[in-house]
Design a protein around this motif. Sequence first.
Motif: not given
Lengths: 221, 221, 221, 221, 221, 221, 221, 221
Positions: A2, A4-5, A7-8, A36, D95, D120-121, D128, D131-132
């Motif tokens: 996707t 976008f992620r 950041d909730w 989303h 994004t 989007d990291v 974010r 994690e990667r």
Amino acid sequence: MTEFRLDWQRAGRTGTSEAVLCDAKSAAQIDAIITHATELGQRLLLTRLGARKFSRLSVPAREALDYDAPTRTAILGGLPEPRGTGRVVIVCGGTSDLPVAREAARTLAFEGEVATLLADVGVAGLWRLIERLDDIRSHRVVIAVAGMEGALFSVLAGLVPCAVIAVPTSVGYGVAEGGRTALHAALASCASGLAVVNIDNGFGAAHAALRILGAAPSAAT
Amino acid sequence: MTEFRLDWQRAGRTGTSEAVLCDAKSAAQIDAIITHATELGQRLLLTRLGARKFSRLSVPAREALDYDAPTRTAILGGLPEPRGTGRVVIVCGGTSDLPVAREAARTLAFEGEVATLLADVGVAGLWRLIERLDDIRSHRVVIAVAGMEGALFSVLAGLVPCAVIAVPTSVGYGVAEGGRTALHAALASCASGLAVVNIDNGFGAAHAALRILGAAPSAAT
Amino acid sequence: MTEFRLDWQRAGRTGTSEAVLCDAKSAAQIDAIITHATELGQRLLLTRLGARKFSRLSVPAREALDYDAPTRTAILGGLPEPRGTGRVVIVCGGTSDLPVAREAARTLAFEGEVATLLADVGVAGLWRLIERLDDIRSHRVVIAVAGMEGALFSVLAGLVPCAVIAVPTSVGYGVAEGGRTALHAALASCASGLAVVNIDNGFGAAHAALRILGAAPSAAT
Amino acid sequence: MTEFRLDWQRAGRTGTSEAVLCDAKSAAQIDAIITHATELGQRLLLTRLGARKFSRLSVPAREALDYDAPTRTAILGGLPEPRGTGRVVIVCGGTSDLPVAREAARTLAFEGEVATLLADVGVAGLWRLIERLDDIRSHRVVIAVAGMEGALFSVLAGLVPCAVIAVPTSVGYGVAEGGRTALHAALASCASGLAVVNIDNGFGAAHAALRILGAAPSAAT
Amino acid sequence: MTEFRLDWQRAGRTGTSEAVLCDAKSAAQIDAIITHATELGQRLLLTRLGARKFSRLSVPAREALDYDAPTRTAILGGLPEPRGTGRVVIVCGGTSDLPVAREAARTLAFEGEVATLLADVGVAGLWRLIERLDDIRSHRVVIAVAGMEGALFSVLAGLVPCAVIAVPTSVGYGVAEGGRTALHAALASCASGLAVVNIDNGFGAAHAALRILGAAPSAAT
Amino acid sequence: MTEFRLDWQRAGRTGTSEAVLCDAKSAAQIDAIITHATELGQRLLLTRLGARKFSRLSVPAREALDYDAPTRTAILGGLPEPRGTGRVVIVCGGTSDLPVAREAARTLAFEGEVATLLADVGVAGLWRLIERLDDIRSHRVVIAVAGMEGALFSVLAGLVPCAVIAVPTSVGYGVAEGGRTALHAALASCASGLAVVNIDNGFGAAHAALRILGAAPSAAT
Amino acid sequence: MTEFRLDWQRAGRTGTSEAVLCDAKSAAQIDAIITHATELGQRLLLTRLGARKFSRLSVPAREALDYDAPTRTAILGGLPEPRGTGRVVIVCGGTSDLPVAREAARTLAFEGEVATLLADVGVAGLWRLIERLDDIRSHRVVIAVAGMEGALFSVLAGLVPCAVIAVPTSVGYGVAEGGRTALHAALASCASGLAVVNIDNGFGAAHAALRILGAAPSAAT
Amino acid sequence: MTEFRLDWQRAGRTGTSEAVLCDAKSAAQIDAIITHATELGQRLLLTRLGARKFSRLSVPAREALDYDAPTRTAILGGLPEPRGTGRVVIVCGGTSDLPVAREAARTLAFEGEVATLLADVGVAGLWRLIERLDDIRSHRVVIAVAGMEGALFSVLAGLVPCAVIAVPTSVGYGVAEGGRTALHAALASCASGLAVVNIDNGFGAAHAALRILGAAPSAAT
């Protein structure tokens, strides 16, 4: 993958929510983000969403948003119950600076903070500011919004004990075009203790105000 | 005509005291200001007083001052009783940024606020910052001091809910010379709610912190 | 070939005399100019003549000059009878701006105009300016001298009907270093009708004031 | 005289093919280049070809091209067999930076290199990126794409041993407008060994990656 | 609180060692760092250590260091056994650029990489570069060092397939003063795939070269 | 490896000789270059060689040079027989611009061209320029040297048909500091056909003049 | 009052004709100028006349003009008999630079000078330039047109003895946007004797070439 | 809250009236201001009101205004009786500068001052200016309007004794784009006593002229 992620967890970590800066995103990307967030039942603030780009969003996205064209902000999921009132005042140098001032007010409202807004109290007619001084001083945080030469920042910071956040705007022409003159005036102010954010960044000023209010334990009650 | 008029009412008006910015004043002017303050029994903070200029002050002036060469600050009349402790933390990106960080600490101390100072927690070795996160989060206000590319500001603001004041420094060379890169990084941070002061302005960051602490009614008790 | 040709007709043409800008001239060149003017019996104003360069002039040159180190000005041939008094007031934002303010005063005196000088009436303590407003308004021309963010220019121009000449100074650091911030603030002022000269150019402000006074027929009487 | 002379020998000389930068060329010039390449049976990559200009190309040119509007790239003659996979990872801060990231991916694909893309990291939500990290470290070359304050570059370079190419983007406003802030942050990074390309230059980053891969003899087999 | 925390794990994380940038540190700070590293038995590279500051270090510190005044570098703990030779060539536009070129060479040597250095092959006399092309092409990585207009970067990158790292220098005057012209020329080169580092940053170019060599699996054997 | 490779073929290729720009070279490097040229029996022009650096050259080097401190030029091997006279006139705006004007004259003399030099014909006293117009017009090439606002360039180019080369100088302060204002004035002149060189580049102006004279077949006889 | 006063004497004074810079003039103003010139029977060159503005001119004006959209030039009154051929060559770095190169060619043609035009001989593929060197050297004046990093200027000036006029163009993006990088590269070139004109100023380069040709007595015959 | 507070007392305080800068205001805001002023029976000057925005005003607003598209000014309530004539001359460098010159003239007329306007007296054809010198000298205040390199300011100020107000314009391209070159030329002029206003600020120049005229007691009668 996707694109976008979101950041909730941000509100938990920093006290202010994730928001979506729209000016460099495509309508398709924004649509996907709204879908989303809607699926997750998350509220969302969108900033710098121009009227033309808003009009290119999908119908469901447009209908789901509370959009305000002058400030280019959109709110998904409505406003929360107010948590605080009368703690933040937004002081605005000129009529032209109002969109930025209101972006700050909308951002605060999204987080439950109801701000006071004082418009057109520029320095060229100093009496307009002096008349309002007692009102201004009754708040904990002042967000000052001004373009052109930004003299408002120094005059204000020299007269009140509140936390003062300066938001320079891109209002002006010639050497003031783009807002660098107002920005530099805020940073170089002879009145000490001014805190400055990026040009036209009403959103950021609101978040700085929320961090400041959060810094006062009594404020959280 | 005298050459200066000090603004002794400032603390009453804005909550922070008058201070004397020395770098564009002559030794004779500074001597006269110190004599005047001494006669009135006023405490005074002097900033950006280089070692060479300090050495050209009169003997009584030099003896009356508590001078600190690395921070270029001098204090006339000693420090007050501490009013607050553990509320402000100063986080410093590199060893080279320490003079600015300590200018902030000295300015806070002059107003009775005792700050915590964490040195050399730059982003190139991220573990140094991560180790200290809980300690940092226990303060109300974070003053972050960094030069070069100023990545510290964003990383920090993305991880803590405190009020964060960014002090870009002039440490660096090439495109970073003079501190504009760190300043712009602070202003353009993707982590929202940063409040920024002028390059190398530890003094102003301290005053901003005091305004913020003052914004919390409970803080004044 | 001689290295210079002085423009002795200038006063006849423009109303203000030829002057010698010294900072990029060698001591030998300045010596030769002074010798030449002395032979012709001409008065001469020298500007931006640093103390080190002054000390390298020939003994006769140094003795012939009335030199003032803080303003870096030197006068050959003494001052004329005053032609006007109480028409120009020089308002100075901070103690650090005094050398530029006094360069303006010396330049005016060289042309027979005696100016009033008000020091340290910066905007951070607005009362200092407000107290002097009636005094300021009684003059025809105001020369306002300020560095850092230059808010003084706007505040002043919004309060008085006089001709106002802004002289931005290079006092300040970070974004204010070099004086561009104060210059741009003067040019972009929200208070209209400000006339601006180059950074640190007290000399030019004085000449602009003389042109303005000359523009009033009654002033010449 | 023809208006262009393509450098078909470039791949032999430098290892990467001639490409056509379209933004300052007229539709007629681009049409002529495509016709010429088609006649010679040469593959060709076109960059910065906006949608409006693409629509003004001749029908045969448009039909011959594999056009991708968001990245403004077009490929004539299709993609080659992949020569390498899993050697280059493109890490994208937001994004909004995706078009530049994908220009890099398309350029690599044109030369037979299949890249991994992580979107989007950004640093505002550091988890974010963390994690990667293992995934990123498994590649030889990292292309990092970020706008605004570009803090991603320093954080990443401080955590991985790979060759890191920073592509600053023009995403941002105020002081970040145009991408200079992100560019300067990459150049002034406190994490050493970053290699930087021009603002928004995903194409150039891909070519730098190919030079790097080519620098490893084993990579060519 | 100590004033520094060295990042000894860096080599493990990024493949290149911690180094100490000295130009904004005091002699006392540098002395303390050297003592600390000596106690731990750690080797250390110091950069931008001017001759005057070196002379103010303590005697034991000065004796412990292998100091090279033209490059302003110092090495504590000696050089390691060479790990690689003939893989990196440093091409230097003019005699004036040599200190930066040699900073790169010393940094590489500190990590065990022996570089070739070609001096004075500037573009004004193109034959000097052309003569050396075969030699240059036999290396995996080219570090190109040039000031003024930086035309060397484009000419070189257009002729060789190696990874090319451009180091703009501050050599030049007028519009070239400070190195921005050479920097921008490198970034805007019409020859694609150039990787650029900060002005005068020979150290950073060496680290980028090491990351690139490390990116080739065969190189690590 | 030697540190320099002089381009002795340059005169054959471009019509003007190799010269040595000294400001970023060490005294040791300059000494070595002089020794080398002396051994080859080559004449050499050295530019931007400050008095302090000249004093640090070896005794034989100093003795071999014809050094002129104000222009910072040195000539090895003496001047040739004049090849041309009365073809180039150097017009100089102010006394402060003379060192740059004379650098041009010395460079021309090194190539056998004897120039006319007219000093202090600035625009503030226009009559000084008008008086000399016929003299100026009798030359083929005019080199105009001016700092501050560079109005001389436009006035001159609007009045003469000669080739006009503008040399902006760094004479000035405030916005004129460094010479950008004069440079931009030359480039943006409303009088067409001006050819411009870098700030303070009297040397380059002389070489441009020689190329122009060489462009006229009759000139070569 | 009429809004314009054309300078018909200019050719007599400076050797090149009055021209009309159109980009800041209204269509009405341009119409009036054309009418006026037509009445006087004067030929006229118009520059920077965009296609949209051209389409808004009156029908008679449009019909009277020989308009060329890519170069934005228009000629009133046709071209004169050629006075010279093969004396000026225009060398163009990239296809995108052609409009500026052709503006120069059209301006030369307006004055009777027929230039040679060599397109797309950029530095990234150096062989394209080397192939043409003998052709280039056979001309008296070279006008070199290039954008991006402007390396062409240095390479060319290092290889030919002709008068070389550099025209930087605004072709490029990121740090090259607007043409400053190419401009500074031309001014700071390590190859001496380059003469530079404003960004995109093909017109000015042509006039400089005409002044240079006029400077050669034989050329006028 | 209303969005504006007009400063009707301004004329009493500063001698010049409140005006409305329209370029950053919405049509709705301008409509509201016009309605408000109409209700109060106040005259009003509106500046920088583009034709497109004017067309979006309400019909009553458009009908109430005397709108002039080239100068983008609108006047509500008509012009007053002339108070002065022949005291201010506006000298305009080129046809392209006329809109700014006429903005100054309209602003003066709004305050009852009738100015003389001299168009197209640029420096490239100096005779045009010289012819008008006696006419110009007969005025008290000269407003000089010029773009590009702004040489007009220096030439004029060197020849007349009047008060001279320089209005740099944004006319020009390349380095002159935006007007900074003309602005800096005015500020750095070698002819002393120039007073400068912001780029394109004809309005401000008129107000400065009114302050100057007001400074002469005889002028007020």
